[in-house]
Scaffold this motif. Structure first.
Motif: not given
Length: 429
Positions: A263-264, A311-312, A369-372
């Motif tokens: 879900g990340k 990955t989305t 988001s988990d990563v930007f």
């Protein structure tokens, strides 16, 4: 006289029916195994597809540990730690009104509010609830179309008074407009605003910016505290309907990335430049060379540091552009907002020709988001970073021409050096 059907004929029909049913069952099982079961493994228990779009229940998304890839665990969320504000006495007399329009997008609004609070506080004036201007002169929205007025007013309780409209304003009276620098000082307030306020009882502020590098705590942390901290981290919340839209888009993006990365998902701030295939550019501080990152370069970067193909990835680009297609070679689940926004809301937020809503949607999606990934060092990057620092989501990556395959080597200097002004406002819980 009709002939009686033979027993043999009855048996053949029964056998044929059984064989037909068996074939349908086998075929259905193959479809389930190949196309449905893979989607349901480690997926939320509750989901449905409505009007061609994914709709995921709030309660069905549970954080899973052990997702594959270079994901960094969130840090602890931080709490406000600025000095106690001077409290107004009940019924304190106002010395006039300070009004303003919020401009240039959400990444600038908190700084504009900070200046207004400081000015109103210094002069004992009342702050008028701002309106919001768009890119075009004709575009103007009331505060409540974007932000929560109740939260704004409550957050400033005891700091400055906030009203919807100036009291006893004379019809047709001209309001003096004062250009305020990006970092207003008490000296500027006394020289350029106080005399006008005493005479006219109302001043309207307009902001001017000379740079976007407003992030070093040692330069402006003390200057903004405590009013800047209130503006940055306490006053501006999206109004409920817009907040629910952003939350639903976050849930959809997590759903799409559930199997590959628990879900990340990643957000990348990119804008396709007109007549060019490149996206965002940044300057290398060491070599002074400018590097531009197109879809191919972004895909290569994310793949190099270990993100899985499933990955989305969410792009802040307004709508899909053909120059983005190479990115899907590396990450097929790459989307722009038009693909993850509920269909019934597109007419209001996307198809109206007004792009102001999109800025807020992008800003808040990049916060959650988990990563930007920031491909341009601008105010958007600076202010997304401050909100992520507050929530503990500190995996902010800056693409660079390096050989390293470790995501940690591309962390933003704001995180590595802790040089963002957010660190002067916030403390660990």
């Amino acid at each position: 006289m009709l002939e009686k059907p033979s027993t043999a004929m009855d048996l053949r029909q029964v056998v044929a029916a059984i064989l037909t049913m068996s074939m349908f069952l086998m075929f259905g099982n193959m479809i389930k195994k190949d196309h449905i079961d893979p989607l349901l493994v480690d997926m939320p228990v509750s989901f449905d597809i409505q009007q061609g779009m994914l709709k995921v229940s709030k309660h069905s998304l549970v954080k899973l540990a052990g997702s594959s890839g270079p994901w960094k665990e969130d840090d602890e969320a931080m709490r406000p730690c600025w000095k106690k504000l001077y409290k107004m006495k009940k019924g304190e007399q106002t010395n006039g009104y300070i009004s303003l329009s919020l401009t240039k997008g959400p990444e600038y609004h908190a700084l504009q509010i900070a200046n207004a609070i400081m000015i109103a506080k210094h002069l004992g004036a009342t702050l008028v609830l701002p309106d919001i201007k768009g890119a075009k002169v004709s575009e103007k929205r009331v505060f409540g179309e974007i932000y929560d007025p109740q939260k704004f007013t409550t957050s400033l309780d005891g700091v400055v008074q906030v009203v919807k409209d100036p009291i006893n304003q004379q019809v047709g009276e001209k309001v003096i407009i004062v250009k305020v620098p990006e970092r207003v000082t008490e000296k500027f307030i006394s020289a350029h605003i106080e005399p006008i306020l005493k005479k006219k009882k109302q001043v309207r502020l307009t902001s001017q910016y000379q740079s976007s590098n407003l992030t070093k705590a040692k330069e402006i942390g003390d200057y903004l505290n405590p009013y800047g901290c209130v503006a940055m981290f306490g006053s501006l919340d999206l109004q409920p309907q817009l907040k629910e839209l952003v939350d639903s888009m976050v849930r959809t993006l997590r759903f799409l990335s559930w199997k590959s990365s628990a879900g990340k998902f990643i957000t990348v701030d990119v804008k396709v430049e007109e007549f060019k295939n490149k996206l965002s550019c940044q300057r290398n501080d060491t070599t002074s060379k400018e590097y531009c990152y197109g879809a191919e370069e972004i895909g290569q970067f994310l793949e190099k540091i270990g993100f899985r193909k499933g990955t989305t990835v969410y792009l802040t680009q307004t709508e899909w552009h053909e120059s983005l297609q190479p990115l899907r070679k590396y990450f097929p689940n790459t989307f722009t907002k038009d693909a993850v926004m509920p269909i019934d809301l597109k007419a209001r937020y996307l198809d109206s020709g007004n792009f102001e809503y999109e800025k807020f949607i992008d800003f808040y999606l990049c916060m959650h988001s988990d990563v930007f990934v920031a491909t341009t060092m601008n105010m958007f990057y600076n202010n997304v970073a401050e909100m992520r620092i507050a929530s503990g989501k500190t995996q902010i990556l800056i693409p660079a021409k390096k050989l390293s395959t470790s995501a940690a080597d591309y962390l933003s200097p704001h995180i590595l050096k802790k040089n963002h002004m957010a660190y002067s406002c916030l403390c660990k819980i």
